[in-house]
Design a protein around this motif. Structure first.
Motif, PDB file in Angstrom:
ATOM      1  N   GLY A   1     -48.090  17.495  51.100  1.00 37.22           N
ATOM      2  CA  GLY A   1     -48.479  16.160  51.543  1.00 37.22           C
ATOM      3  C   GLY A   1     -48.833  15.249  50.383  1.00 37.22           C
ATOM      4  O   GLY A   1     -48.450  14.077  50.354  1.00 37.22           O
ATOM      5  N   PHE A   2     -49.558  15.779  49.418  1.00 37.50           N
ATOM      6  CA  PHE A   2     -49.913  14.972  48.245  1.00 37.50           C
ATOM      7  C   PHE A   2     -48.661  14.563  47.484  1.00 37.50           C
ATOM      8  O   PHE A   2     -48.503  13.401  47.115  1.00 37.50           O
ATOM      9  CB  PHE A   2     -50.855  15.760  47.334  1.00 37.50           C
ATOM     10  CG  PHE A   2     -51.243  15.021  46.101  1.00 37.50           C
ATOM     11  CD1 PHE A   2     -52.175  13.993  46.157  1.00 37.50           C
ATOM     12  CD2 PHE A   2     -50.676  15.331  44.881  1.00 37.50           C
ATOM     13  CE1 PHE A   2     -52.530  13.291  45.026  1.00 37.50           C
ATOM     14  CE2 PHE A   2     -51.022  14.641  43.744  1.00 37.50           C
ATOM     15  CZ  PHE A   2     -51.953  13.620  43.806  1.00 37.50           C
ATOM     16  N   ALA A   3     -47.743  15.514  47.266  1.00 39.90           N
ATOM     17  CA  ALA A   3     -46.529  15.208  46.520  1.00 39.90           C
ATOM     18  C   ALA A   3     -45.682  14.174  47.260  1.00 39.90           C
ATOM     19  O   ALA A   3     -45.198  13.207  46.656  1.00 39.90           O
ATOM     20  CB  ALA A   3     -45.730  16.479  46.276  1.00 39.90           C
TER      21      ALA A   3
ATOM     22  N   ARG B   1     -47.309  10.697  47.089  1.00 39.79           N
ATOM     23  CA  ARG B   1     -47.164  10.042  45.790  1.00 39.79           C
ATOM     24  C   ARG B   1     -45.751   9.513  45.591  1.00 39.79           C
ATOM     25  O   ARG B   1     -45.546   8.521  44.909  1.00 39.79           O
ATOM     26  CB  ARG B   1     -47.501  11.004  44.648  1.00 39.79           C
ATOM     27  CG  ARG B   1     -48.914  11.491  44.622  1.00 39.79           C
ATOM     28  CD  ARG B   1     -49.892  10.422  44.255  1.00 39.79           C
ATOM     29  NE  ARG B   1     -49.675  10.024  42.886  1.00 39.79           N
ATOM     30  CZ  ARG B   1     -50.151   8.923  42.348  1.00 39.79           C
ATOM     31  NH1 ARG B   1     -50.878   8.116  43.072  1.00 39.79           N
ATOM     32  NH2 ARG B   1     -49.918   8.613  41.103  1.00 39.79           N
ATOM     33  N   LEU B   2     -44.762  10.185  46.195  1.00 35.57           N
ATOM     34  CA  LEU B   2     -43.380   9.765  46.011  1.00 35.57           C
ATOM     35  C   LEU B   2     -42.980   8.627  46.936  1.00 35.57           C
ATOM     36  O   LEU B   2     -42.098   7.843  46.607  1.00 35.57           O
ATOM     37  CB  LEU B   2     -42.440  10.951  46.236  1.00 35.57           C
ATOM     38  CG  LEU B   2     -42.521  12.073  45.200  1.00 35.57           C
ATOM     39  CD1 LEU B   2     -41.658  13.241  45.642  1.00 35.57           C
ATOM     40  CD2 LEU B   2     -42.090  11.588  43.842  1.00 35.57           C
ATOM     41  N   THR B   3     -43.595   8.550  48.113  1.00 41.14           N
ATOM     42  CA  THR B   3     -43.120   7.592  49.104  1.00 41.14           C
ATOM     43  C   THR B   3     -43.989   6.354  49.255  1.00 41.14           C
ATOM     44  O   THR B   3     -43.511   5.335  49.729  1.00 41.14           O
ATOM     45  CB  THR B   3     -43.002   8.264  50.481  1.00 41.14           C
ATOM     46  OG1 THR B   3     -44.278   8.775  50.851  1.00 41.14           O
ATOM     47  CG2 THR B   3     -41.990   9.389  50.453  1.00 41.14           C
ATOM     48  N   VAL B   4     -45.255   6.411  48.893  1.00 45.81           N
ATOM     49  CA  VAL B   4     -46.144   5.274  49.090  1.00 45.81           C
ATOM     50  C   VAL B   4     -46.088   4.385  47.862  1.00 45.81           C
ATOM     51  O   VAL B   4     -46.184   4.861  46.732  1.00 45.81           O
ATOM     52  CB  VAL B   4     -47.595   5.760  49.338  1.00 45.81           C
ATOM     53  CG1 VAL B   4     -48.545   4.596  49.410  1.00 45.81           C
ATOM     54  CG2 VAL B   4     -47.646   6.575  50.603  1.00 45.81           C
ATOM     55  N   SER B   5     -45.921   3.106  48.099  1.00 41.57           N
ATOM     56  CA  SER B   5     -45.885   2.189  46.965  1.00 41.57           C
ATOM     57  C   SER B   5     -47.287   2.047  46.389  1.00 41.57           C
ATOM     58  O   SER B   5     -48.282   2.157  47.078  1.00 41.57           O
ATOM     59  CB  SER B   5     -45.355   0.824  47.397  1.00 41.57           C
ATOM     60  OG  SER B   5     -46.235   0.259  48.339  1.00 41.57           O
ATOM     61  N   SER B   6     -47.341   1.790  45.120  1.00 37.02           N
ATOM     62  CA  SER B   6     -48.612   1.678  44.418  1.00 37.02           C
ATOM     63  C   SER B   6     -49.306   0.376  44.789  1.00 37.02           C
ATOM     64  O   SER B   6     -48.671  -0.673  44.876  1.00 37.02           O
ATOM     65  CB  SER B   6     -48.358   1.715  42.907  1.00 37.02           C
ATOM     66  OG  SER B   6     -49.544   1.437  42.218  1.00 37.02           O
ATOM     67  N   PRO B   7     -50.636   0.403  45.031  1.00 36.77           N
ATOM     68  CA  PRO B   7     -51.353  -0.832  45.338  1.00 36.77           C
ATOM     69  C   PRO B   7     -51.509  -1.710  44.100  1.00 36.77           C
ATOM     70  O   PRO B   7     -51.867  -2.861  44.207  1.00 36.77           O
ATOM     71  CB  PRO B   7     -52.714  -0.337  45.832  1.00 36.77           C
ATOM     72  CG  PRO B   7     -52.885   0.993  45.197  1.00 36.77           C
ATOM     73  CD  PRO B   7     -51.503   1.566  45.073  1.00 36.77           C
TER      74      PRO B   7
END
Length: 178
Positions: A72-74, A77-83
């Motif tokens: 889930g963490f990986a 990190r790969l799919t959520v855009s950075s704020p």
């Protein structure tokens, strides 16, 4: 008692100790080897790991939870855009938690303040100021206090007793390299 009598008594005592000890030393090597062979052989880490997970116990649940968390963490990190906004040479950003007002001044604004905003109140103030290619000197005003050393600046200058930051917009050194 004379010295030669004392010496003879000592020799007799040592001879007696050696004779008694010789009986105990007989077969010592075989006894040590037999004792070592009784010890269980140490299993490899791979064998111990297989045995650990082979038992249907809560260990499988623990391993599954850990695997799910890592996956889930990986994936997150790969799919959520950075704020954090993507860096742009037109973006002016400064961390000023607790500040009431922040603005940027520079030669691009004739040193007149341009306000920065912090809409989510996280202490990160920013403004996007479209600038044509070139070299620009600037500083921030945090609650009226001069902050001339921007950590994101390419260089600093000290003029009139204060630091100013320098930014190049548009290519390598804004096309000003010789």
């Amino acid at each position: 008692m004379r010295w030669d009598e004392l010496e003879e008594l000592l020799r007799a005592a040592v001879r007696k100790e050696v004779e008694e000890g010789a009986g105990r030393l007989s077969g010592l090597e075989e006894r040590v080897i037999r004792e070592i062979l009784r010890w269980p052989a140490r299993k490899s880490w791979w064998t111990r790991a297989r045995e650990f997970f082979a038992q249907p116990t809560p260990r499988w649940a623990l391993a599954g939870v850990l695997a799910a968390l890592l996956l889930g963490f990986a994936l997150g990190r790969l799919t959520v855009s950075s704020p954090i906004p993507q860096w742009s040479s037109n973006l002016f950003v400064i961390a000023a938690p607790g500040a009431r007002s922040v603005s940027v001044v520079g030669d691009f604004s004739a040193w007149q303040p341009i306000p920065l905003s912090d809409p989510d109140k996280d202490g990160i103030w920013m403004a996007s100021i479209p600038l044509p290619p070139g070299r620009y000197e600037y500083a921030f005003l945090v609650d009226g206090k001069w902050v001339g050393q921007d950590p994101l600046a390419e260089e600093y200058l000290r003029t009139f007793g204060e630091y100013v930051s320098v930014r190049y917009v548009g290519g390598e050194r804004a096309g000003l390299s010789s």
